[in-house]
Write a protein that holds these residues in place. Structure first.
Motif, PDB file in Angstrom:
ATOM      1  N   LYS A   2      38.589  36.587  17.253  1.00  0.00           N
ATOM      2  CA  LYS A   2      37.343  36.529  17.992  1.00  0.00           C
ATOM      3  C   LYS A   2      37.649  36.857  19.457  1.00  0.00           C
ATOM      4  N   GLU A   3      37.031  37.912  19.942  1.00  0.00           N
ATOM      5  CA  GLU A   3      37.272  38.253  21.341  1.00  0.00           C
ATOM      6  C   GLU A   3      35.987  38.682  22.041  1.00  0.00           C
ATOM      7  N   ILE A   4      35.977  38.492  23.345  1.00  0.00           N
ATOM      8  CA  ILE A   4      34.803  38.765  24.170  1.00  0.00           C
ATOM      9  C   ILE A   4      35.213  39.598  25.373  1.00  0.00           C
ATOM     10  N   ILE A   5      34.370  40.569  25.701  1.00  0.00           N
ATOM     11  CA  ILE A   5      34.448  41.249  26.991  1.00  0.00           C
ATOM     12  C   ILE A   5      33.093  41.059  27.662  1.00  0.00           C
ATOM     13  N   ALA A   6      33.102  40.486  28.864  1.00  0.00           N
ATOM     14  CA  ALA A   6      31.863  40.193  29.587  1.00  0.00           C
ATOM     15  C   ALA A   6      31.712  41.139  30.775  1.00  0.00           C
ATOM     16  N   MET A   7      30.464  41.552  31.023  1.00  0.00           N
ATOM     17  CA  MET A   7      30.178  42.470  32.131  1.00  0.00           C
ATOM     18  C   MET A   7      29.064  41.899  32.993  1.00  0.00           C
ATOM     19  N   HIS A   8      29.358  41.705  34.282  1.00  0.00           N
ATOM     20  CA  HIS A   8      28.349  41.189  35.208  1.00  0.00           C
ATOM     21  C   HIS A   8      27.344  42.273  35.562  1.00  0.00           C
ATOM     22  N   GLY A   9      26.306  41.887  36.270  1.00  0.00           N
ATOM     23  CA  GLY A   9      25.265  42.823  36.672  1.00  0.00           C
ATOM     24  C   GLY A   9      25.389  43.264  38.122  1.00  0.00           C
ATOM     25  N   TRP A  10      24.307  43.843  38.629  1.00  0.00           N
ATOM     26  CA  TRP A  10      24.304  44.389  39.984  1.00  0.00           C
ATOM     27  C   TRP A  10      24.537  43.284  41.016  1.00  0.00           C
ATOM     28  N   ALA A  11      25.446  43.554  41.962  1.00  0.00           N
ATOM     29  CA  ALA A  11      25.784  42.647  43.061  1.00  0.00           C
ATOM     30  C   ALA A  11      26.490  41.381  42.586  1.00  0.00           C
ATOM     31  N   GLY A  12      26.884  41.328  41.314  1.00  0.00           N
ATOM     32  CA  GLY A  12      27.610  40.182  40.797  1.00  0.00           C
ATOM     33  C   GLY A  12      29.106  40.439  40.796  1.00  0.00           C
ATOM     34  N   ASP A  13      29.855  39.535  40.185  1.00  0.00           N
ATOM     35  CA  ASP A  13      31.287  39.743  40.008  1.00  0.00           C
ATOM     36  C   ASP A  13      31.780  38.905  38.838  1.00  0.00           C
ATOM     37  N   SER A  14      33.029  39.107  38.463  1.00  0.00           N
ATOM     38  CA  SER A  14      33.580  38.459  37.277  1.00  0.00           C
ATOM     39  C   SER A  14      33.718  36.946  37.427  1.00  0.00           C
ATOM     40  N   ASN A  15      33.676  36.427  38.651  1.00  0.00           N
ATOM     41  CA  ASN A  15      33.783  34.981  38.855  1.00  0.00           C
ATOM     42  C   ASN A  15      32.598  34.213  38.282  1.00  0.00           C
ATOM     43  N   GLN A  16      31.484  34.893  38.061  1.00  0.00           N
ATOM     44  CA  GLN A  16      30.296  34.204  37.561  1.00  0.00           C
ATOM     45  C   GLN A  16      30.490  33.707  36.123  1.00  0.00           C
ATOM     46  N   TRP A  17      31.547  34.165  35.462  1.00  0.00           N
ATOM     47  CA  TRP A  17      31.780  33.783  34.070  1.00  0.00           C
ATOM     48  C   TRP A  17      32.743  32.606  33.927  1.00  0.00           C
ATOM     49  N   TYR A  38      32.610  45.186  43.741  1.00  0.00           N
ATOM     50  CA  TYR A  38      31.776  45.297  44.938  1.00  0.00           C
ATOM     51  C   TYR A  38      32.425  44.568  46.115  1.00  0.00           C
ATOM     52  N   LYS A  39      33.031  43.416  45.812  1.00  0.00           N
ATOM     53  CA  LYS A  39      33.577  42.550  46.858  1.00  0.00           C
ATOM     54  C   LYS A  39      35.106  42.674  46.856  1.00  0.00           C
ATOM     55  N   ALA A  40      35.782  41.617  47.306  1.00  0.00           N
ATOM     56  CA  ALA A  40      37.245  41.672  47.438  1.00  0.00           C
ATOM     57  C   ALA A  40      37.933  41.362  46.115  1.00  0.00           C
ATOM     58  N   TYR A 133      20.535  25.603  41.389  1.00  0.00           N
ATOM     59  CA  TYR A 133      21.224  25.487  42.676  1.00  0.00           C
ATOM     60  C   TYR A 133      22.174  26.658  42.887  1.00  0.00           C
ATOM     61  N   ILE A 134      22.273  27.069  44.120  1.00  0.00           N
ATOM     62  CA  ILE A 134      23.253  28.081  44.485  1.00  0.00           C
ATOM     63  C   ILE A 134      23.876  27.699  45.820  1.00  0.00           C
ATOM     64  N   ASP A 135      25.175  27.863  45.928  1.00  0.00           N
ATOM     65  CA  ASP A 135      25.897  27.562  47.159  1.00  0.00           C
ATOM     66  C   ASP A 135      25.759  28.759  48.095  1.00  0.00           C
ATOM     67  N   VAL A 136      24.791  28.680  48.997  1.00  0.00           N
ATOM     68  CA  VAL A 136      24.484  29.807  49.878  1.00  0.00           C
ATOM     69  C   VAL A 136      25.672  30.156  50.773  1.00  0.00           C
ATOM     70  N   GLU A 137      26.412  29.154  51.228  1.00  0.00           N
ATOM     71  CA  GLU A 137      27.545  29.417  52.122  1.00  0.00           C
ATOM     72  C   GLU A 137      28.627  30.252  51.432  1.00  0.00           C
ATOM     73  N   SER A 138      28.882  29.959  50.168  1.00  0.00           N
ATOM     74  CA  SER A 138      29.904  30.731  49.454  1.00  0.00           C
ATOM     75  C   SER A 138      29.435  32.163  49.237  1.00  0.00           C
ATOM     76  N   ILE A 139      28.147  32.339  48.998  1.00  0.00           N
ATOM     77  CA  ILE A 139      27.603  33.691  48.831  1.00  0.00           C
ATOM     78  C   ILE A 139      27.766  34.478  50.125  1.00  0.00           C
ATOM     79  N   GLU A 140      27.395  33.861  51.241  1.00  0.00           N
ATOM     80  CA  GLU A 140      27.480  34.568  52.517  1.00  0.00           C
ATOM     81  C   GLU A 140      28.929  34.905  52.868  1.00  0.00           C
TER      82      GLU A 140
END
Length: 242
Positions: A2-17, A38-40, A133-140
């Motif tokens: 059983k294996e999974i490959i996940a793909m984030h969406g626009w302006a997202g990143d792999s950390n969301q998983w 998109y990011k670092a 909830y979203i941590d706005v400071e981490s997003i910025e």
């Protein structure tokens, strides 16, 4: 296997998983995440770990939003199962919501590489996570690390989103597909969700299953809902979940 490959969406990143990965790996799933960069974070395009001829092999592509259009087409074509989270075939609806959605996307496009870029992305993420909830400071903090190459990909992918008008290329018509819709999604129009279901019904050999989540926004964050999706992948192919 059983294996999974996940793909984030626009302006997202792999950390969301991160929560998803913990939940699935605890149950012997192999997990990989694709990354647009998109990011670092270095862009990544994973490949399946196991040969498709193995008995009872389960290859699952989990795609969030634009992720189904961003994921490698070879991965999509060879997936036995596909989970589409608040996804779409055509993003801009053709009905009465067409004009306001088009105008909003044009404003977002004009903000890229402009002085109001960070403000635009901050607003998008808050809206996408709402009502959760979203941590706005981490997003910025993350927004300060968009590279020139990442900014180019951000713009190219927004163009891809604007121009989307059909199912992603490569989608296996024999795959088992689960549509996950959030009832408090402030990003997708209802007509956009209906169009995806209609297109999939016409494309697939077996009709897609649908989960409607009442307590989530565009991003899925609650552990109970991640586990509900995992349960479908492991047990519930024969019936819809509401």
């Amino acid at each position: 296997m059983k294996e999974i490959i996940a793909m984030h969406g626009w302006a997202g990143d792999s950390n969301q998983w991160s929560s998803w990965e913990k939940i699935f790996k605890c149950c012997d799933w192999e997990w990989q995440a694709a990354e647009r960069g998109y990011k670092a974070i270095i862009p990544q395009t994973p490949k399946w770990n196991h040969n498709s001829n193995q008995v009872e092999l389960k290859r699952v592509a989990i795609c969030h939003s634009l992720g189904s259009h961003l994921i490698d087409k070879k991965i999509l074509h060879s997936a036995t199962h596909l989970v589409l989270i608040n996804s779409f075939s055509r993003f801009i609806p053709s009905g009465k919501e067409h004009r306001p959605v088009q105008m909003a996307l044009n404003r977002m496009m004009n903000a890229i590489n402009a002085p109001n870029e960070s403000a635009m992305l901050r607003k998008f993420h808050i809206k996408a996570y709402k009502p959760n909830y979203i941590d706005v400071e981490s997003i910025e903090s993350n927004l300060l690390h968009i590279s020139d190459a990442g900014r180019l990909r951000l713009k190219q992918d927004l163009i891809r989103l604007i121009n989307s008008d059909s199912l992603p290329i490569g989608l296996n018509s024999y795959a088992n597909v689960l549509i996950v819709n959030s009832e408090q999604d402030y990003i997708l129009a209802n007509q956009t969700k209906e169009k995806l279901a209609e297109d999939l019904i016409n494309h697939l050999k077996v009709a897609p299953k649908i989960i409607n989540l009442q307590d989530e926004g565009h991003f899925i964050t609650k552990i109970k809902n991640i586990k509900k999706i995992k349960h479908w992948l492991e047990f519930d192919h024969a019936k819809n979940m509401v």
